[in-house]
Design a protein around this motif. Structure first.
Motif, PDB file in Angstrom:
ATOM      1  N   ASN A 186       4.309   6.005 -12.911  1.00  0.00           N
ATOM      2  CA  ASN A 186       3.704   4.756 -12.435  1.00  0.00           C
ATOM      3  C   ASN A 186       2.565   5.067 -11.470  1.00  0.00           C
ATOM      4  O   ASN A 186       2.788   5.374 -10.298  1.00  0.00           O
ATOM      5  CB  ASN A 186       4.755   3.883 -11.726  1.00  0.00           C
ATOM      6  N   VAL A 187       1.326   4.969 -11.948  1.00  0.00           N
ATOM      7  CA  VAL A 187       0.182   5.435 -11.170  1.00  0.00           C
ATOM      8  C   VAL A 187      -0.921   4.382 -11.165  1.00  0.00           C
ATOM      9  O   VAL A 187      -1.247   3.794 -12.203  1.00  0.00           O
ATOM     10  CB  VAL A 187      -0.380   6.759 -11.742  1.00  0.00           C
ATOM     11  N   SER A 188      -1.481   4.149  -9.987  1.00  0.00           N
ATOM     12  CA  SER A 188      -2.666   3.301  -9.838  1.00  0.00           C
ATOM     13  C   SER A 188      -3.773   4.128  -9.217  1.00  0.00           C
ATOM     14  O   SER A 188      -3.551   4.794  -8.198  1.00  0.00           O
ATOM     15  CB  SER A 188      -2.369   2.089  -8.942  1.00  0.00           C
ATOM     16  N   ASN A 189      -4.948   4.092  -9.816  1.00  0.00           N
ATOM     17  CA  ASN A 189      -6.108   4.796  -9.261  1.00  0.00           C
ATOM     18  C   ASN A 189      -6.896   3.825  -8.399  1.00  0.00           C
ATOM     19  O   ASN A 189      -7.595   2.943  -8.904  1.00  0.00           O
ATOM     20  CB  ASN A 189      -6.978   5.343 -10.396  1.00  0.00           C
ATOM     21  N   ILE A 190      -6.782   3.984  -7.077  1.00  0.00           N
ATOM     22  CA  ILE A 190      -7.439   3.066  -6.151  1.00  0.00           C
ATOM     23  C   ILE A 190      -8.950   3.273  -6.161  1.00  0.00           C
ATOM     24  O   ILE A 190      -9.729   2.349  -5.964  1.00  0.00           O
ATOM     25  CB  ILE A 190      -6.887   3.248  -4.722  1.00  0.00           C
ATOM     26  N   ASN A 191      -9.387   4.528  -6.379  1.00  0.00           N
ATOM     27  CA  ASN A 191     -10.804   4.870  -6.441  1.00  0.00           C
ATOM     28  C   ASN A 191     -11.549   4.431  -5.184  1.00  0.00           C
ATOM     29  O   ASN A 191     -12.692   3.955  -5.239  1.00  0.00           O
ATOM     30  CB  ASN A 191     -11.461   4.267  -7.682  1.00  0.00           C
ATOM     31  N   HIS A 192     -10.892   4.568  -4.055  1.00  0.00           N
ATOM     32  CA  HIS A 192     -11.495   4.214  -2.766  1.00  0.00           C
ATOM     33  C   HIS A 192     -10.878   5.120  -1.718  1.00  0.00           C
ATOM     34  O   HIS A 192      -9.832   5.729  -1.936  1.00  0.00           O
ATOM     35  CB  HIS A 192     -11.232   2.738  -2.444  1.00  0.00           C
ATOM     36  N   ILE A 193     -11.529   5.204  -0.540  1.00  0.00           N
ATOM     37  CA  ILE A 193     -11.035   6.094   0.512  1.00  0.00           C
ATOM     38  C   ILE A 193      -9.911   5.484   1.328  1.00  0.00           C
ATOM     39  O   ILE A 193      -9.348   6.156   2.192  1.00  0.00           O
ATOM     40  CB  ILE A 193     -12.171   6.535   1.460  1.00  0.00           C
ATOM     41  N   SER A 194      -9.589   4.223   1.081  1.00  0.00           N
ATOM     42  CA  SER A 194      -8.540   3.581   1.886  1.00  0.00           C
ATOM     43  C   SER A 194      -7.724   2.618   1.035  1.00  0.00           C
ATOM     44  O   SER A 194      -8.121   2.227  -0.069  1.00  0.00           O
ATOM     45  CB  SER A 194      -9.160   2.813   3.056  1.00  0.00           C
ATOM     46  N   VAL A 195      -6.563   2.257   1.565  1.00  0.00           N
ATOM     47  CA  VAL A 195      -5.719   1.248   0.937  1.00  0.00           C
ATOM     48  C   VAL A 195      -5.212   0.312   2.030  1.00  0.00           C
ATOM     49  O   VAL A 195      -4.887   0.745   3.139  1.00  0.00           O
ATOM     50  CB  VAL A 195      -4.541   1.899   0.169  1.00  0.00           C
ATOM     51  N   LEU A 196      -5.196  -0.979   1.728  1.00  0.00           N
ATOM     52  CA  LEU A 196      -4.713  -1.990   2.655  1.00  0.00           C
ATOM     53  C   LEU A 196      -3.265  -2.299   2.340  1.00  0.00           C
ATOM     54  O   LEU A 196      -2.932  -2.656   1.202  1.00  0.00           O
ATOM     55  CB  LEU A 196      -5.567  -3.256   2.546  1.00  0.00           C
ATOM     56  N   LEU A 197      -2.402  -2.172   3.356  1.00  0.00           N
ATOM     57  CA  LEU A 197      -0.981  -2.456   3.157  1.00  0.00           C
ATOM     58  C   LEU A 197      -0.671  -3.891   3.545  1.00  0.00           C
ATOM     59  O   LEU A 197      -1.073  -4.364   4.607  1.00  0.00           O
ATOM     60  CB  LEU A 197      -0.119  -1.520   3.998  1.00  0.00           C
ATOM     61  N   ASP A 198       0.054  -4.574   2.682  1.00  0.00           N
ATOM     62  CA  ASP A 198       0.592  -5.888   3.016  1.00  0.00           C
ATOM     63  C   ASP A 198       1.992  -5.995   2.428  1.00  0.00           C
ATOM     64  O   ASP A 198       2.502  -5.047   1.833  1.00  0.00           O
ATOM     65  CB  ASP A 198      -0.323  -7.017   2.529  1.00  0.00           C
ATOM     66  N   GLN A 199       2.609  -7.131   2.580  1.00  0.00           N
ATOM     67  CA  GLN A 199       3.997  -7.289   2.152  1.00  0.00           C
ATOM     68  C   GLN A 199       4.186  -7.176   0.640  1.00  0.00           C
ATOM     69  O   GLN A 199       5.306  -6.991   0.160  1.00  0.00           O
ATOM     70  CB  GLN A 199       4.544  -8.637   2.658  1.00  0.00           C
ATOM     71  N   ASP A 200       3.112  -7.252  -0.119  1.00  0.00           N
ATOM     72  CA  ASP A 200       3.217  -7.142  -1.577  1.00  0.00           C
ATOM     73  C   ASP A 200       3.760  -5.784  -2.016  1.00  0.00           C
ATOM     74  O   ASP A 200       4.351  -5.670  -3.100  1.00  0.00           O
ATOM     75  CB  ASP A 200       1.850  -7.373  -2.233  1.00  0.00           C
ATOM     76  N   ILE A 201       3.544  -4.758  -1.192  1.00  0.00           N
ATOM     77  CA  ILE A 201       3.995  -3.425  -1.603  1.00  0.00           C
ATOM     78  C   ILE A 201       5.511  -3.332  -1.675  1.00  0.00           C
ATOM     79  O   ILE A 201       6.054  -2.439  -2.326  1.00  0.00           O
ATOM     80  CB  ILE A 201       3.451  -2.320  -0.675  1.00  0.00           C
ATOM     81  N   LEU A 202       6.213  -4.269  -1.023  1.00  0.00           N
ATOM     82  CA  LEU A 202       7.668  -4.210  -1.011  1.00  0.00           C
ATOM     83  C   LEU A 202       8.266  -4.482  -2.394  1.00  0.00           C
ATOM     84  O   LEU A 202       9.440  -4.211  -2.629  1.00  0.00           O
ATOM     85  CB  LEU A 202       8.221  -5.205   0.012  1.00  0.00           C
ATOM     86  N   SER A 203       7.455  -5.014  -3.292  1.00  0.00           N
ATOM     87  CA  SER A 203       7.935  -5.252  -4.664  1.00  0.00           C
ATOM     88  C   SER A 203       7.811  -4.009  -5.539  1.00  0.00           C
ATOM     89  O   SER A 203       8.316  -3.989  -6.662  1.00  0.00           O
ATOM     90  CB  SER A 203       7.143  -6.404  -5.300  1.00  0.00           C
ATOM     91  N   PHE A 204       7.144  -2.954  -5.024  1.00  0.00           N
ATOM     92  CA  PHE A 204       6.971  -1.718  -5.790  1.00  0.00           C
ATOM     93  C   PHE A 204       8.134  -0.765  -5.546  1.00  0.00           C
ATOM     94  O   PHE A 204       8.848  -0.865  -4.546  1.00  0.00           O
ATOM     95  CB  PHE A 204       5.676  -1.007  -5.387  1.00  0.00           C
ATOM     96  N   LYS A 205       8.275   0.193  -6.445  1.00  0.00           N
ATOM     97  CA  LYS A 205       9.228   1.286  -6.261  1.00  0.00           C
ATOM     98  C   LYS A 205       8.619   2.550  -6.879  1.00  0.00           C
ATOM     99  O   LYS A 205       8.318   2.588  -8.066  1.00  0.00           O
ATOM    100  CB  LYS A 205      10.574   0.970  -6.917  1.00  0.00           C
TER     101      LYS A 205
END
Length: 215
Positions: A186-205
């Motif tokens: 399970n891979v996502s290519n952000i293609n950026h130097i940063s990532v913004l964390l919010d509560q949506d990440i809690l649905s990932f594993k």
């Protein structure tokens, strides 16, 4: 919360309340680019005292340096270290390593530093719940892709960010991130130097996110 990949095993974490944490700065990082993003570094964590994990000269006068396993509290942020090794023979080859767990803004981040071995069940339970895991995958002096996958799956974080792997700017490691990526799936290519964390990440594993390095 913003997470920037500076390069190698170095990340910058910026909380919404203004705490700036730099993890494992390496010799040769571009200070001008770093200071353009964040001119004031509050805390620097050091996992392993070698050139690619512990470049302290620019930070030791103005920043709090954490290089041990004692629990530490700064404003909205708690940091605790866990003793491990940079190899799989109890440190006899490459010495000790510290895993840091950073708890802030209702998120838990875990930076494995230069980890060189599989974690035992006792330490996995002690570390506990993790939302974001930073894991070395480049082999040679850290975990390789297969071992990194084993460690990542054992810790069961929401997001996994691979670090410290072979690239055109980091040639001394033996592997790129491909074997780790294939194993994790399970891979996502952000293609950026940063990532913004919010509560949506809690649905990932165990969601792998690939970030571009600053340098």
């Amino acid at each position: 919360m913003l997470i920037y990949w500076i390069g190698n095993s170095c990340f910058l974490v910026q909380t919404s309340k203004g705490t700036n944490i730099l993890m494992s700065p390496f010799e040769g990082l571009d200070l001008n680019l770093l200071y353009d993003i964040c001119p004031n570094i509050d805390i620097v964590t050091i996992s392993h005292k070698v050139f690619d994990y512990s470049y302290l000269d620019p930070f030791k006068e103005k920043s709090i340096i954490i290089d041990n396993t004692k629990a530490f509290l700064f404003k909205d942020t708690k940091i605790i270290g866990y003793p491990t090794y940079n190899d799989n023979i109890c440190g006899f080859k490459r010495g000790e390593n510290i895993i840091y767990k950073i708890s802030t803004e209702d998120f838990s981040l875990c930076h494995l530093g230069g980890l060189g071995h599989i974690l035992n069940e006792c330490l996995i339970k002690e570390i506990g719940n993790i939302n974001v895991l930073f894991v070395p995958v480049g082999g040679n002096i850290t975990l390789n892709g297969n071992s990194a996958c084993t460690v990542a799956l054992s810790l069961q974080s929401n997001i996994v960010i691979p670090m410290c792997y072979k690239s055109s700017k980091c040639l001394y490691l033996s592997e790129d991130a491909s074997r780790f990526i294939i194993n994790m799936k399970n891979v996502s290519n952000i293609n950026h130097i940063s990532v913004l964390l919010d509560q949506d990440i809690l649905s990932f594993k165990n969601q792998v996110m690939l970030i571009k390095p600053l340098k």
